[in-house]
Design an enzyme around this catalytic site. Structure first.
Site, PDB file in Angstrom:
ATOM      1  CB  CYS A 101       4.058   4.528   6.531  1.00 39.53           C
ATOM      2  SG  CYS A 101       4.540   5.924   5.083  1.00 39.53           S
TER       3      CYS A 101
ATOM      4  NE  ARG B  44      12.318   8.746   1.597  1.00 41.03           N
ATOM      5  CZ  ARG B  44      11.564   9.166   2.430  1.00 41.03           C
ATOM      6  NH1 ARG B  44      11.418   8.100   2.683  1.00 41.03           N
ATOM      7  NH2 ARG B  44      10.613   9.715   2.147  1.00 41.03           N
TER       8      ARG B  44
HETATM    9  P1  XMP Z   1       0.983   8.426   1.217  1.00 37.20           P
HETATM   10  O1  XMP Z   1      -0.329   7.821   2.473  1.00 37.20           O
HETATM   11  O2  XMP Z   1      -0.118   9.463   0.475  1.00 37.20           O
HETATM   12  O3  XMP Z   1       2.130   9.045   1.369  1.00 37.20           O
HETATM   13  O4  XMP Z   1       0.564   7.413   0.459  1.00 37.20           O
HETATM   14  C1  XMP Z   1       3.244   9.056   0.497  1.00 37.20           C
HETATM   15  C2  XMP Z   1       4.729   9.463   1.794  1.00 37.20           C
HETATM   16  O5  XMP Z   1       4.374   8.333   2.788  1.00 37.20           O
HETATM   17  C3  XMP Z   1       6.176   8.470   2.913  1.00 37.20           C
HETATM   18  N1  XMP Z   1       6.844   6.979   2.370  1.00 37.20           N
HETATM   19  C4  XMP Z   1       7.404   6.095   3.754  1.00 37.20           C
HETATM   20  N2  XMP Z   1       6.919   6.435   4.602  1.00 37.20           N
HETATM   21  N3  XMP Z   1       7.548   3.973   4.134  1.00 37.20           N
HETATM   22  C5  XMP Z   1       7.475   4.996   5.127  1.00 37.20           C
HETATM   23  O6  XMP Z   1       7.790   4.792   6.464  1.00 37.20           O
HETATM   24  C6  XMP Z   1       7.852   4.375   3.192  1.00 37.20           C
HETATM   25  O7  XMP Z   1       8.347   3.376   2.540  1.00 37.20           O
HETATM   26  C7  XMP Z   1       7.329   4.671   2.319  1.00 37.20           C
HETATM   27  N4  XMP Z   1       7.421   5.210   1.266  1.00 37.20           N
HETATM   28  C8  XMP Z   1       6.668   6.792   1.453  1.00 37.20           C
HETATM   29  C9  XMP Z   1       6.603   9.462   2.034  1.00 37.20           C
HETATM   30  O8  XMP Z   1       6.953  10.389   3.000  1.00 37.20           O
HETATM   31  C10 XMP Z   1       5.463   9.897   0.680  1.00 37.20           C
HETATM   32  O9  XMP Z   1       5.954  11.242   0.452  1.00 37.20           O
END
Ligand code: XMP
Length: 499
Positions: free
Chosen positions: A319, A417
């Site tokens: 993120c 999203r």
């Molecule tokens: P981890 O730390 O487990 O996090 O890799 C997974 C979660 O990150 C969120 N997610 C995103 N958040 N930009 C964001 O701000 C993104 O591009 C993105 N893609 C995923 C999502 O909630 C996921 O479960």
């Protein structure tokens, strides 16, 4: 129903810093306490949403590099849950759900049957279209009576796919009566050396079907820890968007267990309206909503009928929201305040993103989470979509944010999203590689191990007890450095530690 929550030891810690400080995993550690709890005896069952239980508190993220049917099947078999991502058409996503649901059965009460006049090529097409991963099809005549069964062997040995089902099917069947129990079916199948046992009534109509692998699994209790529904089928969830009602219909048709309104910011009118509509239209469907990071947001979603809330704005490993948009509360504080509100409604909370080590798991639960959604932790396993890549002498798999430039350019769902369009496309994530991690089961057992010993130190015998007893201390950089191995040269990697 909203009821007052009893005060907990951690309240004072978070209340004291509320106005000026928000904390994340590396800012805190759990305090240890008197313990009569042995790690191998703790109960780690919990809930993802009001009516969707988990045998372990892990949920795989609704991301296109994490959860499709292989991941969801492996997650449910480990006792957790997979949420199928929504960068798929509604039809494709429903097919992924079907693949999970059809993976296991107890007694199959509505077997998928074919007519004796269908050709093998027509049936293969139907299998592909509907996403059926099984190979056993009862064959019926014009009067809907059972006349044979098509098995995997029949498919394999059929060289000419233009042949009719009735010409290829096995007819030397052993059948049983409609009330046959699982145990009786097992005994009969062993005795008759049959892998399929159709249940047939006096009129010759099929009323159910047993498959040997399912029956053996149930009788020998080798699957007692699976996360299964009342029909003995694996549980699975799916991500949906705002006003995505057509998608919900298709998912429900495949008996999805829970839908997750999957947005980067759930505290908005369109999301809340969608939630209310869903709760009105489908009273028995559990709807989890995310993501948020403020207690006021939690209350708005809970008042609108959420069956579960998902917390996390910016903690994820891929993120960039906090950097690009300058918003989002560090995860431990966000989980604590949202869970404190959700406790009044008796609704489960899922902490989504930012977990790097197994020690982060008891911390998230101690702060108030009932379950943890993880992306990076599970990406890179055999069960995650994508191929292994070789780079700099190491093995990797692709892992990208759902709000990364690539995902947003390819998929309208990713743009939705993050509430951007083609005219304003602002990525909130990155595209990268994560180390190849082998089988999901190994990753899960390492992390469950950390959770169990954490519970032992706190003296919490259940997830609820960890939520109640978990208390925190802030930790400084010096404390973090002291916590990692220091003043040694590591010569052998520990299976559960990396820096
Ligand atoms: P981890 O730390 O487990 O996090 O890799 C997974 C979660 O990150 C969120 N997610 C995103 N958040 N930009 C964001 O701000 C993104 O591009 C993105 N893609 C995923 C999502 O909630 C996921 O479960």
């Amino acid at each position: 129903m909203v009821s007052k929550r009893k005060s907990l030891p951690k309240d004072r810690f978070f209340e004291n810093i509320e106005d000026e400080l928000a904390l994340t995993f590396d800012d805190v550690r759990l305090r240890t306490g008197f313990s009569e709890v042995m790690p191998d005896a703790v109960d780690i069952t919990t809930f993802f949403s009001r009516n969707v239980p988990l045998q372990i508190p892990f949920v795989s993220a609704a991301m296109d590099t994490v959860t499709e049917h292989q991941m969801a099947i492996a997650m449910a078999k480990a006792g957790g849950l997979g949420i199928i991502h929504r960068n798929l058409t509604p039809e494709m996503q429903a097919k992924e759900v079907a693949r999970v649901k059809y993976h296991l059965n107890g007694k199959i009460t509505e077997p998928i049957c074919v007519n004796e006049t269908i050709t093998i090529s027509e049936l293969l097409q139907l299998k592909e279209q509907k996403g059926y991963t099984f190979h056993t099809f009862p064959v019926l005549n014009q009067k809907r009576q059972l006349v044979g069964v098509l098995t995997e062997t029949d498919f394999d040995c059929c060289i000419d796919p233009s042949r009719l089902a009735r010409e290829v099917m096995s007819t030397n069947l052993v059948t049983s009566h409609p009330r046959t129990t699982v145990q009786a079916a097992y005994d009969r199948m062993i005795q008759e050396r049959k892998k399929v046992l159709p249940l047939v009534n006096k009129q010759g109509h099929l009323t159910g079907l047993y498959i040997f692998s399912d029956v053996r699994r149930i009788v020998t209790e080798s699957s007692a820890h699976y996360n299964v529904d009342d029909n003995g089928q694996l549980r699975v969830g799916a991500a949906i968007g705002v006003n995505d009602f057509e998608r919900v219909e298709k998912l429900l048709d495949k008996r999805v267990d829970v839908v997750v309104i999957d947005t980067a910011h759930a505290d908005t009118k369109p999301v809340i309206d969608t939630l209310k509509q869903l709760k009105k239209r489908y009273t028995s469907l559990d709807v989890v909503v995310g993501n948020i990071s403020e207690k006021e947001s939690a209350r708005r979603l809970l008042d609108a009928g959420a069956d579960g809330i998902k917390i996390g704005q910016g903690p994820g490993s891929i993120c960039t929201t906090r950097i690009v948009a300058g918003v989002g509360t560090p995860q431990v504080t966000a989980v604590y305040w949202c869970a404190r509100v959700a406790d009044e409604y008796k609704v489960p909370v899922c902490a989504d993103g930012g977990l790097r080590n197994s020690g982060d798991i008891p911390i998230a639960i101690g702060a108030g989470a009932h379950s943890l959604m993880m992306g990076n932790m599970f990406a890179g396993t055999n069960e995650a979509p994508g191929e292994i890549v070789f780079l700099e002498g190491k093995q990797w798999k692709g892992y990208r944010g759902m709000g990364s430039e690539g995902a947003m350019q390819q998929h309208a769902a990713s743009r939705e999203r993050y509430r951007t369009g083609k005219s304003l496309l602002v990525p909130e994530g990155v595209e990268g590689l994560t180390p190849y991690k082998g089988p999901l089961a190994t990753v899960i057992s390492t992390n469950i191990g950390g959770l169990r010993i954490g519970m032992g130190y706190v003296g919490a015998a259940t997830i609820e007890e960890l939520r109640a007893k978990g208390n925190f201390q802030r930790i400084t950089n010096a404390g973090i450095n002291e916590s990692h191995p220091h003043d040694v040269r590591i010569v052998k990697d520990a299976p559960n530690y990396k820096r």
